[in-house]
Enzyme design. Structure first.
Site, mmCIF file in Angstrom:
data_model
loop_
_atom_site.group_PDB
_atom_site.id
_atom_site.type_symbol
_atom_site.label_atom_id
_atom_site.label_comp_id
_atom_site.label_asym_id
_atom_site.label_seq_id
_atom_site.Cartn_x
_atom_site.Cartn_y
_atom_site.Cartn_z
ATOM 1 N NE ARG A 11 21.644 -27.784 -10.103
ATOM 2 C CZ ARG A 11 21.132 -28.710 -9.285
ATOM 3 N NH1 ARG A 11 21.073 -28.478 -7.975
ATOM 4 N NH2 ARG A 11 20.653 -29.835 -9.747
ATOM 5 C CD GLU A 51 -1.117 -2.187 2.405
ATOM 6 O OE1 GLU A 51 0.040 -2.586 2.136
ATOM 7 O OE2 GLU A 51 -1.768 -2.608 3.370
ATOM 8 N N GLY A 54 6.475 -41.764 3.018
ATOM 9 C CA GLY A 54 5.568 -42.714 3.686
ATOM 10 C C GLY A 54 5.260 -42.268 5.106
ATOM 11 N NE ARG A 89 15.091 -28.883 -5.686
ATOM 12 C CZ ARG A 89 16.161 -29.583 -6.042
ATOM 13 N NH1 ARG A 89 17.289 -28.967 -6.408
ATOM 14 N NH2 ARG A 89 16.121 -30.891 -6.051
#
Ligand code: AIF
Length: 360
Positions: free
Chosen positions: A207, A52, A296, A184
């Site tokens: 990268r 703002e 898992g 990432r």
């Protein structure tokens, strides 16, 4: 333009800075009067001007009597910069459209109250869903003080993430792997288990041709078993290792002085404790790149908020190949974790699925 279009512009300004404003949310703002845009801005970096402020600076004196669109409730507290609600009152704007209220209980509603008490008209909720989506990690962290967890996996279309001997290069093609690097750069931290480090020797850095910040690399390594020659030890990207109570930290610290070591008080690493420990360090968003066993555990303990599955049009076959999510399966299909598909897109020759656990 319609009010929705002005808020969409403010939202695109917010979306363009996702990942670079942490620990602050990504916010966009547009100042409009008589159908003309007088100013627009994004909060670019924590500690710098809020959206703002930038938009009002551009509007100058013209801001008096203008409409202001902002994607998050204007702040009412003195942080690193003065409160935006006070500035909006000082500049005598006519109306403020707010996409979503700040969910942080300390600030929720205070900015709106300040505006209304000064006689400024306020409309809340325009494009609220999109605004909440943009800052989902920030809002989740504010509420839970632990990171928003995204599981990321690459798999063949028959659900494999590596061959029996651990080979996984490559499952998905260049374009999908580039998309992973874009993710990432957005997340505060990236996490893998020590097995992934042993098998793939990853760098876990961002990268991209256009650059992008490196996430903090967090490795789960209960007994500090990693070889000192691992790639994660031979570059300057920030690296944290989380180990169990019996690990030999003295020896490790001598070898890797620049690595941050977080030792838990339990023999085995409990994911709840891991998330609490990195939450205390201010990590708001965590990108878990696996491997199979780690995924898992996150699924079994229901400790993830989103999953990004990259699916390659390949069939690896085999009971011996590594499944994308490891661990011990439940006895019955009815015990599977139900997800809701959020998006489905093709990236080059691969498919990217974003899904979230179905809300009970
Ligand atoms: N095998 C694959 C992946 N593999 C993901 C992880 O197992 C790798 O260790 C990690 O991405 C390597 O990180 P780097 O060294 O920084 O590039 N991930 C993908 O999206 N597609 C794949 O085909």
């Amino acid at each position: 333009m319609m009010k929705e279009a002005y808020m969409d512009l403010a939202l695109s300004l917010a979306e363009s800075t996702i990942g670079q404003t942490s620990p602050n949310p990504s916010v966009g703002s547009v100042v409009v009067k008589d159908g003309k845009i007088l100013g627009m801005g994004s909060h670019l970096r924590a500690g710098e001007a809020h959206a703002e402020v930038i938009a009002l600076q551009q509007a100058g004196e013209e801001a008096e009597g203008a409409d202001v669109y902002v994607t998050l409730e204007p702040c009412a507290h003195f942080g690193k910069t003065p409160p935006c609600a006070n500035l909006l009152v000082e500049r005598k704007v006519k109306k403020v459209y707010i996409a979503c209220v700040d969910p942080n209980p300390e600030v929720a509603g205070k900015g709106i109250k300040k505006l209304e008490q000064a006689g400024i008209e306020v409309e809340v909720g325009l494009r609220e869903e999109k605004a909440l989506e943009i800052n989902r990690s920030f809002f989740y962290y504010m509420k839970h003080k632990r990171p928003f967890v995204t599981l990321k996996a690459a798999m063949t279309i028959d659900g494999k993430t590596a061959t029996a001997n651990g080979d996984s290069k490559w499952i998905t093609a260049e374009k999908a792997r580039e998309d992973v690097h874009k993710q990432r750069a957005i997340y505060d931290a990236i996490m893998v288990g020590s097995n992934t480090v042993k098998h793939d020797n990853p760098r876990l850095t961002t990268r991209l041709p256009q650059g992008g910040k490196n996430p903090i690399r967090i490795i789960l390594d209960t007994n500090l078993s990693l070889s000192p020659d691992a790639n994660i030890f031979d570059d300057e990207a920030p690296t944290w290792i989380i180990c169990g109570k019996d690990a030999d930290t003295t020896n490790f610290k001598a070898k890797h002085p620049h690595v941050k070591l977080i030792q838990l008080q339990t023999e085995k690493l409990n994911l709840n404790d891991v998330l609490a420990a990195i939450g205390v360090q201010g990590i708001q968003s965590l990108y878990v790149e696996g491997g199979s066993t780690v995924h898992g555990s996150f699924v079994k303990e229901k400790l993830f908020q989103e999953c990004h599955w990259y699916i390659a049009p390949k069939l690896l076959t085999g009971n011996d190949a590594i499944p994308v999510v490891g661990g011990v399966a439940p006895e019955n299909m009815s015990e599977a974790t139900d997800l809701e598909i959020i998006s489905l897109e093709q990236i080059g020759s691969d498919i990217k699925v974003i899904a979230r656990p179905k809300q009970e």
